[in-house]
Design a protein around this motif. Structure first.
Motif, PDB file in Angstrom:
ATOM      1  N   GLU A  29       0.811  -1.108  -0.097  1.00 42.97           N
ATOM      2  CA  GLU A  29       0.224   0.124   0.134  1.00 42.97           C
ATOM      3  C   GLU A  29       0.633   1.214  -0.052  1.00 42.97           C
ATOM      4  OE1 GLU A  29      -3.694   1.971   2.522  1.00 42.97           O
ATOM      5  OE2 GLU A  29      -2.407   0.552   3.635  1.00 42.97           O
ATOM      6  N   CYS A  30       0.470   1.977  -1.267  1.00 41.76           N
ATOM      7  CA  CYS A  30       1.587   3.263  -1.093  1.00 41.76           C
ATOM      8  C   CYS A  30       1.212   4.082   0.277  1.00 41.76           C
ATOM      9  CB  CYS A  30       1.264   4.005  -2.299  1.00 41.76           C
ATOM     10  SG  CYS A  30       2.148   5.511  -2.402  1.00 41.76           S
ATOM     11  N   THR A  31       2.336   4.457   1.087  1.00 42.81           N
ATOM     12  CA  THR A  31       2.237   5.527   2.074  1.00 42.81           C
ATOM     13  C   THR A  31       2.375   6.959   1.801  1.00 42.81           C
ATOM     14  OG1 THR A  31       4.769   5.219   2.619  1.00 42.81           O
ATOM     15  CG2 THR A  31       2.976   3.562   3.546  1.00 42.81           C
ATOM     16  N   ARG A  32       2.629   7.307   0.525  1.00 41.43           N
ATOM     17  CA  ARG A  32       3.006   8.756  -0.096  1.00 41.43           C
ATOM     18  C   ARG A  32       4.158   9.278   0.802  1.00 41.43           C
ATOM     19  NH1 ARG A  32      -3.328  11.060  -0.492  1.00 41.43           N
ATOM     20  NH2 ARG A  32      -3.786  10.035  -2.364  1.00 41.43           N
ATOM     21  N   CYS A  33       5.324   8.268   0.928  1.00 41.62           N
ATOM     22  CA  CYS A  33       6.552   8.917   1.720  1.00 41.62           C
ATOM     23  C   CYS A  33       7.267   9.503   0.612  1.00 41.62           C
ATOM     24  CB  CYS A  33       7.059   7.626   2.255  1.00 41.62           C
ATOM     25  SG  CYS A  33       7.835   6.664   1.083  1.00 41.62           S
ATOM     26  N   PRO A 144       4.736   7.059 -16.032  1.00 44.37           N
ATOM     27  CA  PRO A 144       5.139   6.154 -16.731  1.00 44.37           C
ATOM     28  C   PRO A 144       5.028   4.863 -15.895  1.00 44.37           C
ATOM     29  CG  PRO A 144       6.793   7.754 -16.476  1.00 44.37           C
ATOM     30  CD  PRO A 144       5.725   8.085 -15.594  1.00 44.37           C
ATOM     31  N   LEU A 145       5.046   3.642 -16.843  1.00 49.54           N
ATOM     32  CA  LEU A 145       5.004   2.297 -16.281  1.00 49.54           C
ATOM     33  C   LEU A 145       5.691   1.945 -15.084  1.00 49.54           C
ATOM     34  CD1 LEU A 145       4.405   0.170 -19.366  1.00 49.54           C
ATOM     35  CD2 LEU A 145       2.650   0.327 -17.562  1.00 49.54           C
ATOM     36  N   ILE A 146       7.120   2.346 -15.120  1.00 49.95           N
ATOM     37  CA  ILE A 146       8.114   1.906 -14.263  1.00 49.95           C
ATOM     38  C   ILE A 146       7.418   2.947 -12.609  1.00 49.95           C
ATOM     39  CG2 ILE A 146       9.351   4.167 -14.352  1.00 49.95           C
ATOM     40  CD1 ILE A 146      11.912   2.077 -13.868  1.00 49.95           C
ATOM     41  N   CYS A 147       6.679   3.794 -12.676  1.00 48.07           N
ATOM     42  CA  CYS A 147       6.388   4.574 -11.637  1.00 48.07           C
ATOM     43  C   CYS A 147       5.006   3.758 -11.227  1.00 48.07           C
ATOM     44  CB  CYS A 147       6.062   5.925 -11.942  1.00 48.07           C
ATOM     45  SG  CYS A 147       7.349   6.790 -12.249  1.00 48.07           S
ATOM     46  N   GLU A 148       4.264   3.256 -12.193  1.00 49.79           N
ATOM     47  CA  GLU A 148       3.018   2.827 -11.692  1.00 49.79           C
ATOM     48  C   GLU A 148       3.233   1.413 -11.184  1.00 49.79           C
ATOM     49  OE1 GLU A 148      -1.177   1.199 -14.285  1.00 49.79           O
ATOM     50  OE2 GLU A 148       0.719   2.131 -15.124  1.00 49.79           O
ATOM     51  N   THR A 149       4.329   0.800 -11.349  1.00 52.05           N
ATOM     52  CA  THR A 149       4.420  -0.743 -10.827  1.00 52.05           C
ATOM     53  C   THR A 149       5.455  -0.703  -9.668  1.00 52.05           C
ATOM     54  OG1 THR A 149       6.257  -0.942 -12.451  1.00 52.05           O
ATOM     55  CG2 THR A 149       4.067  -1.888 -13.126  1.00 52.05           C
ATOM     56  N   TYR A 150       6.139   0.415  -9.401  1.00 49.14           N
ATOM     57  CA  TYR A 150       7.043   0.409  -7.990  1.00 49.14           C
ATOM     58  C   TYR A 150       6.153  -0.010  -7.034  1.00 49.14           C
ATOM     59  CZ  TYR A 150      10.913   1.622  -5.441  1.00 49.14           C
ATOM     60  OH  TYR A 150      11.872   1.270  -4.562  1.00 49.14           O
ATOM     61  N   GLU A 170       9.210 -18.791  -7.904  1.00 46.83           N
ATOM     62  CA  GLU A 170      10.085 -18.995  -9.038  1.00 46.83           C
ATOM     63  C   GLU A 170      11.192 -17.929  -9.279  1.00 46.83           C
ATOM     64  OE1 GLU A 170       7.151 -21.428 -11.952  1.00 46.83           O
ATOM     65  OE2 GLU A 170       7.780 -19.764 -12.724  1.00 46.83           O
ATOM     66  N   GLY A 171      11.109 -16.653  -8.309  1.00 43.60           N
ATOM     67  CA  GLY A 171      11.696 -15.576  -8.545  1.00 43.60           C
ATOM     68  C   GLY A 171      11.478 -14.724  -9.525  1.00 43.60           C
ATOM     69  N   ILE A 172      10.237 -14.604  -9.996  1.00 37.72           N
ATOM     70  CA  ILE A 172      10.105 -13.757 -11.181  1.00 37.72           C
ATOM     71  C   ILE A 172       9.784 -12.437 -10.892  1.00 37.72           C
ATOM     72  CG2 ILE A 172       8.341 -13.443 -13.264  1.00 37.72           C
ATOM     73  CD1 ILE A 172       8.216 -16.262 -13.489  1.00 37.72           C
ATOM     74  N   VAL A 173       8.706 -12.379  -9.835  1.00 37.40           N
ATOM     75  CA  VAL A 173       8.369 -11.037  -9.181  1.00 37.40           C
ATOM     76  C   VAL A 173       9.203 -10.663  -8.129  1.00 37.40           C
ATOM     77  CG1 VAL A 173       6.486  -9.954  -8.170  1.00 37.40           C
ATOM     78  CG2 VAL A 173       5.906 -11.499  -9.875  1.00 37.40           C
ATOM     79  N   ARG A 174       9.714  -9.460  -8.219  1.00 37.04           N
ATOM     80  CA  ARG A 174      10.772  -8.929  -7.237  1.00 37.04           C
ATOM     81  C   ARG A 174      10.104  -7.707  -6.624  1.00 37.04           C
ATOM     82  NH1 ARG A 174      16.391 -10.928  -8.133  1.00 37.04           N
ATOM     83  NH2 ARG A 174      16.200 -12.778  -9.511  1.00 37.04           N
ATOM     84  N   ALA A 175      10.520  -7.618  -5.289  1.00 35.06           N
ATOM     85  CA  ALA A 175      10.029  -6.349  -4.489  1.00 35.06           C
ATOM     86  C   ALA A 175      11.382  -5.629  -4.237  1.00 35.06           C
ATOM     87  CB  ALA A 175       9.307  -6.648  -3.469  1.00 35.06           C
ATOM     88  N   HIS A 176      11.160  -4.538  -4.260  1.00 32.50           N
ATOM     89  CA  HIS A 176      12.224  -3.426  -4.227  1.00 32.50           C
ATOM     90  C   HIS A 176      11.928  -2.586  -2.685  1.00 32.50           C
ATOM     91  CE1 HIS A 176      13.756  -3.657  -8.324  1.00 32.50           C
ATOM     92  NE2 HIS A 176      12.532  -4.202  -8.379  1.00 32.50           N
ATOM     93  N   GLU A 177      12.988  -1.964  -2.228  1.00 35.82           N
ATOM     94  CA  GLU A 177      12.729  -1.367  -1.039  1.00 35.82           C
ATOM     95  C   GLU A 177      11.749  -0.381  -1.020  1.00 35.82           C
ATOM     96  OE1 GLU A 177      15.470   1.176   2.315  1.00 35.82           O
ATOM     97  OE2 GLU A 177      16.479   0.385   0.500  1.00 35.82           O
ATOM     98  N   CYS A 178      10.918  -0.490  -0.032  1.00 39.12           N
ATOM     99  CA  CYS A 178       9.644   0.507   0.033  1.00 39.12           C
ATOM    100  C   CYS A 178       8.812   0.173   1.419  1.00 39.12           C
ATOM    101  CB  CYS A 178       8.706   0.307  -0.894  1.00 39.12           C
ATOM    102  SG  CYS A 178       7.008   1.167  -0.980  1.00 39.12           S
TER     103      CYS A 178
END
Length: 243
Positions: A29-33, A144-150, A170-178
């Protein structure tokens, strides 16, 4: 390493439902940080933007649209796109700095991507905060898509080298620091995000193929920057070098 064509085939075969399962499992969930929109450790914000995405932002400006969802009515949340405003390519995008070198007259050389433009602080030029520090994208509807999917990305192998911990088997979907990771997300939102993730994965490989096929080395003068994208070689203002 697999070919770009094989990578594209794999991206097109991604199952949105399976991607949504992975997103739902980790939660978000986006916290708008605003952390994903700001510079970090004096490194300017870099978010890849495709040529057509740049033009979409330009068109929104030319139409005088007030695009984006804002968290408050405060002056700090006014859209960067005003009724009588116009934006050229350089207001929206800048050459990705990777591959460029510092010359006597500034950055120079060749690069292969566009990044969203930044402000004097190195933050995304479209990021705004209200007086309480709550952030928002002032072009949210056209981001952009990169922002929409972060903070997620999809690793389909080959040229895609996303960072972050894999969250599916399978390690296909990856989560980045957030800081928004781990929060509940409903299925509809997870599926919407998953669909955007698949679209981004496909678009990234298609762009890479386009860059490869359109690439024609050019000689750059001191202080000159050339960006090679899927449409050919361009100057920082978006004009083609062969015009």
């Amino acid at each position: 390493m697999q070919s770009l064509e094989a990578e594209l085939e794999r991206a097109r075969a991604l199952d949105v439902s399976e991607l949504a399962d992975a997103v739902e499992t980790i939660g978000f969930e986006c916290t708008r940080c605003g952390a994903c929109c700001k510079s970090e450790a004096d490194d300017p914000h870099t978010a890849t933007v495709f040529p057509d995405e740049v033009r979409r932002l330009q068109e929104a400006a030319a139409a005088g649209e007030s695009v984006g969802d804002t968290p408050s009515e405060g002056d700090a949340q006014d859209s960067v796109i005003g009724e009588d405003d116009t934006r050229d390519w350089r207001d929206v995008a800048r050459p990705m700095p990777y591959g460029l070198v510092d010359g006597d007259e500034g950055p120079e050389g060749e690069t292969f991507e566009w990044a969203l433009q930044t402000d004097a602080c190195g933050d995304c030029a479209f990021y705004r905060e209200d007086d309480s520090g709550v952030g928002a994208c002032s072009v949210h509807a056209d981001r952009p898509l990169i922002c929409e999917t972060y903070p997620f990305s999809v690793d389909v192998g080959g040229t895609s080298q996303p960072m972050g911990e894999a969250v599916d088997a399978e390690g296909i979907v990856r989560a980045h620091e957030c800081e928004g990771l781990g929060r509940d997300i409903d299925r509809a939102d997870a599926e919407s995000l998953a669909a955007a993730l698949k679209e981004r994965a496909v678009r990234e490989v298609e762009e890479a193929i386009g860059v490869r096929d359109a690439y024609d080395p050019v000689s750059t003068d001191p202080g000159e920057v050339v960006v090679h994208d899927s449409e050919g070689a361009k100057r920082p203002d978006g004009s083609r070098t062969d015009d």
